[in-house]
Design a protein around this motif. Structure first.
Motif, PDB file in Angstrom:
ATOM      1  N   ALA A 127      -7.413   7.673 -14.870  1.00 27.73           N
ATOM      2  CA  ALA A 127      -6.833   7.518 -13.533  1.00 27.73           C
ATOM      3  C   ALA A 127      -7.785   6.757 -12.620  1.00 27.73           C
ATOM      4  CB  ALA A 127      -6.504   8.879 -12.938  1.00 27.73           C
ATOM      5  N   ASP A 128      -9.063   7.063 -12.731  1.00 28.94           N
ATOM      6  CA  ASP A 128     -10.065   6.362 -11.915  1.00 28.94           C
ATOM      7  C   ASP A 128     -10.883   5.440 -12.807  1.00 28.94           C
ATOM      8  OD1 ASP A 128      -9.883   7.554  -9.173  1.00 28.94           O
ATOM      9  OD2 ASP A 128     -10.177   9.402 -10.300  1.00 28.94           O
TER      10      ASP A 128
ATOM     11  N   MET B 243      -3.739  -6.649 -12.291  1.00 32.63           N
ATOM     12  CA  MET B 243      -2.727  -6.173 -11.340  1.00 32.63           C
ATOM     13  C   MET B 243      -3.392  -5.906  -9.989  1.00 32.63           C
ATOM     14  SD  MET B 243       0.425  -5.645 -10.780  1.00 32.63           S
ATOM     15  CE  MET B 243       1.226  -5.753 -12.384  1.00 32.63           C
ATOM     16  N   SER B 244      -2.802  -6.478  -8.941  1.00 30.99           N
ATOM     17  CA  SER B 244      -3.362  -6.300  -7.604  1.00 30.99           C
ATOM     18  C   SER B 244      -2.242  -6.365  -6.578  1.00 30.99           C
ATOM     19  CB  SER B 244      -4.428  -7.359  -7.341  1.00 30.99           C
ATOM     20  OG  SER B 244      -5.096  -7.077  -6.134  1.00 30.99           O
ATOM     21  N   LEU B 245      -2.610  -6.449  -5.322  1.00 34.67           N
ATOM     22  CA  LEU B 245      -1.550  -6.496  -4.305  1.00 34.67           C
ATOM     23  C   LEU B 245      -1.485  -7.844  -3.627  1.00 34.67           C
ATOM     24  CD1 LEU B 245      -2.482  -4.151  -1.293  1.00 34.67           C
ATOM     25  CD2 LEU B 245      -4.018  -5.627  -2.569  1.00 34.67           C
ATOM     26  N   GLY B 246      -1.975  -8.859  -4.309  1.00 34.99           N
ATOM     27  CA  GLY B 246      -1.883 -10.205  -3.775  1.00 34.99           C
ATOM     28  C   GLY B 246      -2.486 -11.152  -4.797  1.00 34.99           C
TER      29      GLY B 246
ATOM     30  N   GLY C  16      -6.942  -7.001  -2.956  1.00 33.11           N
ATOM     31  CA  GLY C  16      -7.037  -5.902  -3.912  1.00 33.11           C
ATOM     32  C   GLY C  16      -7.835  -4.737  -3.390  1.00 33.11           C
ATOM     33  N   SER C  17      -8.021  -3.731  -4.230  1.00 36.95           N
ATOM     34  CA  SER C  17      -8.889  -2.607  -3.873  1.00 36.95           C
ATOM     35  C   SER C  17     -10.325  -3.043  -4.129  1.00 36.95           C
ATOM     36  CB  SER C  17      -8.528  -1.399  -4.740  1.00 36.95           C
ATOM     37  OG  SER C  17      -8.805  -1.690  -6.096  1.00 36.95           O
ATOM     38  N   ALA C  18     -11.261  -2.235  -3.690  1.00 40.69           N
ATOM     39  CA  ALA C  18     -12.671  -2.557  -3.929  1.00 40.69           C
ATOM     40  C   ALA C  18     -12.917  -2.710  -5.430  1.00 40.69           C
ATOM     41  CB  ALA C  18     -13.558  -1.468  -3.329  1.00 40.69           C
TER      42      ALA C  18
ATOM     43  N   THR D 244     -10.679  -3.455  -7.918  1.00 42.27           N
ATOM     44  CA  THR D 244     -10.066  -4.638  -8.544  1.00 42.27           C
ATOM     45  C   THR D 244     -10.751  -5.930  -8.076  1.00 42.27           C
ATOM     46  OG1 THR D 244      -8.294  -4.901  -6.902  1.00 42.27           O
ATOM     47  CG2 THR D 244      -7.806  -3.535  -8.826  1.00 42.27           C
TER      48      THR D 244
ATOM     49  N   GLU E 108       0.808  -9.592  -9.306  1.00 47.64           N
ATOM     50  CA  GLU E 108       1.450  -8.675  -8.368  1.00 47.64           C
ATOM     51  C   GLU E 108       2.530  -7.903  -9.134  1.00 47.64           C
ATOM     52  OE1 GLU E 108       1.720 -10.449  -4.123  1.00 47.64           O
ATOM     53  OE2 GLU E 108       2.340 -12.023  -5.503  1.00 47.64           O
TER      54      GLU E 108
ATOM     55  N   PHE F 290      -3.850   5.017 -13.473  1.00 45.92           N
ATOM     56  CA  PHE F 290      -2.958   5.545 -12.435  1.00 45.92           C
ATOM     57  C   PHE F 290      -1.843   4.538 -12.165  1.00 45.92           C
ATOM     58  CE2 PHE F 290      -1.559   6.407  -8.155  1.00 45.92           C
ATOM     59  CZ  PHE F 290      -1.644   7.786  -8.008  1.00 45.92           C
ATOM     60  N   THR F 291      -2.235   3.320 -11.843  1.00 40.12           N
ATOM     61  CA  THR F 291      -1.270   2.259 -11.547  1.00 40.12           C
ATOM     62  C   THR F 291      -0.370   1.992 -12.750  1.00 40.12           C
ATOM     63  OG1 THR F 291      -2.935   1.268 -10.097  1.00 40.12           O
ATOM     64  CG2 THR F 291      -1.065  -0.115 -10.699  1.00 40.12           C
TER      65      THR F 291
ATOM     66  N   ALA G  10      -5.495  -0.880   0.884  1.00 38.66           N
ATOM     67  CA  ALA G  10      -5.592  -0.847  -0.574  1.00 38.66           C
ATOM     68  C   ALA G  10      -6.397   0.364  -1.028  1.00 38.66           C
ATOM     69  CB  ALA G  10      -6.238  -2.132  -1.088  1.00 38.66           C
ATOM     70  N   ASP G  11      -7.457   0.674  -0.321  1.00 38.57           N
ATOM     71  CA  ASP G  11      -8.281   1.836  -0.656  1.00 38.57           C
ATOM     72  C   ASP G  11      -8.058   2.917   0.394  1.00 38.57           C
ATOM     73  OD1 ASP G  11      -9.936   1.036  -3.014  1.00 38.57           O
ATOM     74  OD2 ASP G  11     -10.490  -0.598  -1.665  1.00 38.57           O
TER      75      ASP G  11
ATOM     76  N   LEU H 264       0.159  10.530 -11.419  1.00 41.39           N
ATOM     77  CA  LEU H 264       0.521  10.205 -12.800  1.00 41.39           C
ATOM     78  C   LEU H 264       0.886  11.448 -13.598  1.00 41.39           C
ATOM     79  CD1 LEU H 264      -2.662   8.888 -14.698  1.00 41.39           C
ATOM     80  CD2 LEU H 264      -2.543  10.810 -13.148  1.00 41.39           C
TER      81      LEU H 264
ATOM     82  N   GLY I 287      -3.957  13.265 -11.559  1.00 46.35           N
ATOM     83  CA  GLY I 287      -4.103  12.228 -10.542  1.00 46.35           C
ATOM     84  C   GLY I 287      -5.484  11.630 -10.513  1.00 46.35           C
ATOM     85  N   SER I 288      -5.691  10.739  -9.569  1.00 47.47           N
ATOM     86  CA  SER I 288      -7.022  10.177  -9.351  1.00 47.47           C
ATOM     87  C   SER I 288      -7.805  11.180  -8.514  1.00 47.47           C
ATOM     88  CB  SER I 288      -6.902   8.842  -8.613  1.00 47.47           C
ATOM     89  OG  SER I 288      -6.368   9.057  -7.315  1.00 47.47           O
TER      90      SER I 288
ATOM     91  N   PHE J 133      -2.218   0.013  -2.320  1.00 46.54           N
ATOM     92  CA  PHE J 133      -2.272  -0.738  -3.577  1.00 46.54           C
ATOM     93  C   PHE J 133      -1.086  -0.335  -4.456  1.00 46.54           C
ATOM     94  CE2 PHE J 133      -3.552  -1.652  -7.881  1.00 46.54           C
ATOM     95  CZ  PHE J 133      -4.321  -2.804  -7.802  1.00 46.54           C
ATOM     96  N   THR J 134      -0.974   0.964  -4.697  1.00 54.02           N
ATOM     97  CA  THR J 134       0.102   1.487  -5.539  1.00 54.02           C
ATOM     98  C   THR J 134       1.467   1.167  -4.930  1.00 54.02           C
ATOM     99  OG1 THR J 134      -1.381   3.292  -6.146  1.00 54.02           O
ATOM    100  CG2 THR J 134       0.952   3.598  -6.660  1.00 54.02           C
TER     101      THR J 134
ATOM    102  N   ASN K 227       2.338  -1.177  -2.896  1.00 56.60           N
ATOM    103  CA  ASN K 227       2.648  -2.603  -2.951  1.00 56.60           C
ATOM    104  C   ASN K 227       3.130  -3.007  -4.342  1.00 56.60           C
ATOM    105  OD1 ASN K 227       1.700  -5.648  -3.254  1.00 56.60           O
ATOM    106  ND2 ASN K 227       1.994  -5.220  -1.083  1.00 56.60           N
ATOM    107  N   VAL K 228       2.460  -2.486  -5.369  1.00 54.07           N
ATOM    108  CA  VAL K 228       2.863  -2.783  -6.749  1.00 54.07           C
ATOM    109  C   VAL K 228       4.284  -2.254  -6.996  1.00 54.07           C
ATOM    110  CG1 VAL K 228       2.409  -2.256  -9.183  1.00 54.07           C
ATOM    111  CG2 VAL K 228       0.517  -2.887  -7.677  1.00 54.07           C
TER     112      VAL K 228
ATOM    113  N   LYS L 294       6.940  -4.439  -5.001  1.00 48.45           N
ATOM    114  CA  LYS L 294       7.162  -5.771  -5.564  1.00 48.45           C
ATOM    115  C   LYS L 294       7.815  -5.694  -6.936  1.00 48.45           C
ATOM    116  CE  LYS L 294       3.688  -8.197  -2.867  1.00 48.45           C
ATOM    117  NZ  LYS L 294       2.259  -8.546  -2.803  1.00 48.45           N
TER     118      LYS L 294
END
Lengths: 313, 313
Positions: free
Chosen positions: A148-149, A180-183, A189-191, A193, A213, A230-231, B148-149, B182, B189-190, B230-231, B233-234, B237
């Motif tokens: 997950a992390d 996979m990211s949000l843009g 992205g997150s820190a 990604t 995306e 997780f994602t 995102a975070d 998850l 989860g995370s 982040f999650t 947005n994924v 989309k």
């Protein structure tokens, strides 16, 4: 070559498991033998029912079963003669070249880590899954639930593991790896990604094409989709549920039929020293059969050796 | 009551914006007036074309436009007479009660944070979106991209913000709040979602029903879906792209038609001191109209006052 199946794993075991094994045995005739692992009293009568169609199936008896709701680590330890524990011993000893189960996912992961273990150099093995592509091909996505992390270095390695699978098992010459990211932009992205993006960008073992995306899941932008567990788990379950809704609503479509887990069969654990595949709890005979075929393909391609070679520093 | 629209925002602006405003003006007749913000030379001729149908529309002139590709913070600062900057000033001064734009998302966020600002007590405003439910209702999901975070406390607040919106704007008496994860079990989860789970569990302001999985997006398990940006947005989309694929493949369905962004209109920024809504870049007149209707509903419900009251410590 022998491919093992947990005959006690899954919501419809042992019936669906044995039926799937019979289907796979036909397809694998002359190439590989299917080995069932399960209790004599549950499995033997089913084999007799199938008669000649089950003639090539071997039964390795086990006396215990890890149920779906059990605590994975505890159950694995307390039930050394469970079908999952026996399966991993056969796998680790080299008696079989792949082990498949639609049983307790957690116990399958625990067994992989305790018995088969991670390939030296692999920080964390990942569970992979497959996504059908609109152009007809198939992509691989990982991780979908083991971690997950994730640290950036883990995501980087998922890119390498997925790339090797895409190349040697899916037969894609130079797999495109996306994160996979949000843009799309590098800075999005997150820190984690964002850091993983920088690592993948300079990694000589992967053909990194940048961020993806959510909308890129099914297009041909990438063959390998890298994400944390997780994602990936959210994506996978959401895709499955959308397919289920379509079926309920009688929307019949060739493309979306390929989103069906039955077509895909199972989720390999990548980054361990042998071939292990986890199937869906609700696996039908068709899903079980496809999982066994996938196990055969992984063994035939020698994917584990490719991973070991690649991670040898 | 006045609801403002950035006439220069979106890929098909100003045509789609003005057409959407005309549609909304009909629906809002006697209830609210639509105010367009844009350059005279681009918007005035369109208003004249619509004739009497555009008679109630007011035009507040702006001379600059923030383009889609521009750096949000820089553009917002360097273009003080852009339609987005003018819109936020009208909003902040109380001239209009909601501001909608299908333009540069980042600039809309920057404007919200710099001009309107976060409600005292809100750690981070979030962008919300809506998911159609199989039972006919509508759920709200947040965050879908602003953060995102996230820290656990942020996710907890997203649960509160979403719950207030569901209650006062969507009219759901006791909104069920779920946390995307998850696995259903509390321990899944995370690290962040596990901590957020514990905070939400004891939060007296929300009716927390536990973890959700990707498969719970469209069912009636929760009215409010909490996740990091982040999650979210994924998920968003991915849902949009699956709808687009269905349209391409000529799969026509009532339920999935509601996944279409056009039906939903826009994504409100929740946790700021006024009503701001971000529309999809490709917004059609119908999407613009629905975004304006949503702005009206938020203003009519007094959602910002409800949020301010709730976060007053």
């Amino acid at each position: 070559m022998k491919i093992a199946l947990d005959a006690m794993g899954g919501d419809f075991a042992p019936q669906a498991a044995v039926a799937g094994a019979v289907l796979a045995a036909q397809q694998l005739a002359g190439k590989a033998q299917v080995v069932l692992i399960g209790t004599e009293e549950a499995v033997r009568p089913l084999l007799q029912e199938y008669g000649p169609a089950a003639a090539t199936l071997e039964l390795v008896p086990s006396t215990q079963v890890i149920e779906m709701g059990e605590h994975p680590a505890k159950a694995f330890q307390q039930k050394p003669d469970s079908s999952i524990a026996v399966g991993y011993r056969l796998l680790h000893s080299g008696t079989v070249e792949a082990f498949c189960s639609a049983g307790n996912t957690g116990a399958m992961l625990v067994g992989a880590m305790f018995t088969v273990k991670a390939v030296p150099g692999v920080l964390r093995p990942a569970i992979a899954n497959f996504v059908p592509k609109l152009d007809g091909g198939m992509g691989i996505m990982l991780d979908v639930g083991a971690n997950a992390d994730c640290k950036p270095e883990m995501l980087e390695q998922f890119g390498e593991l997925g790339s090797l699978y895409a190349q040697y098992v899916l037969g894609i010459a130079r797999p495109k790896v996306g994160l996979m990211s949000l843009g799309e932009e590098e800075g999005k992205g997150s820190a984690v990604t964002q850091a993983a993006h920088q690592l993948l960008k300079v990694n000589p073992h992967v053909h990194f094409i940048g961020n993806l995306e959510g909308r890129d899941l099914f297009n041909d932008k990438a063959d390998v989709i890298v994400c944390d567990g997780f994602t990936g788990n959210v994506i996978l379950k959401m895709a499955e549920s959308m397919y289920d809704i379509m079926v309920t609503r009688q929307l019949d479509d060739e493309f979306f039929a390929r989103v069906n887990y039955e077509t895909i069969g199972g989720s390999p654990i990548l980054g361990i020293n042998d071939n292990a595949i986890i199937g869906h709890g609700v696996s039908t005979p068709r899903a079980i059969c496809n999982m066994l075929m996938q196990g055969y393909q992984m063994a035939y391609a020698g994917i584990v050796d490719q991973i070991k070679d690649s991670f040898k520093s």
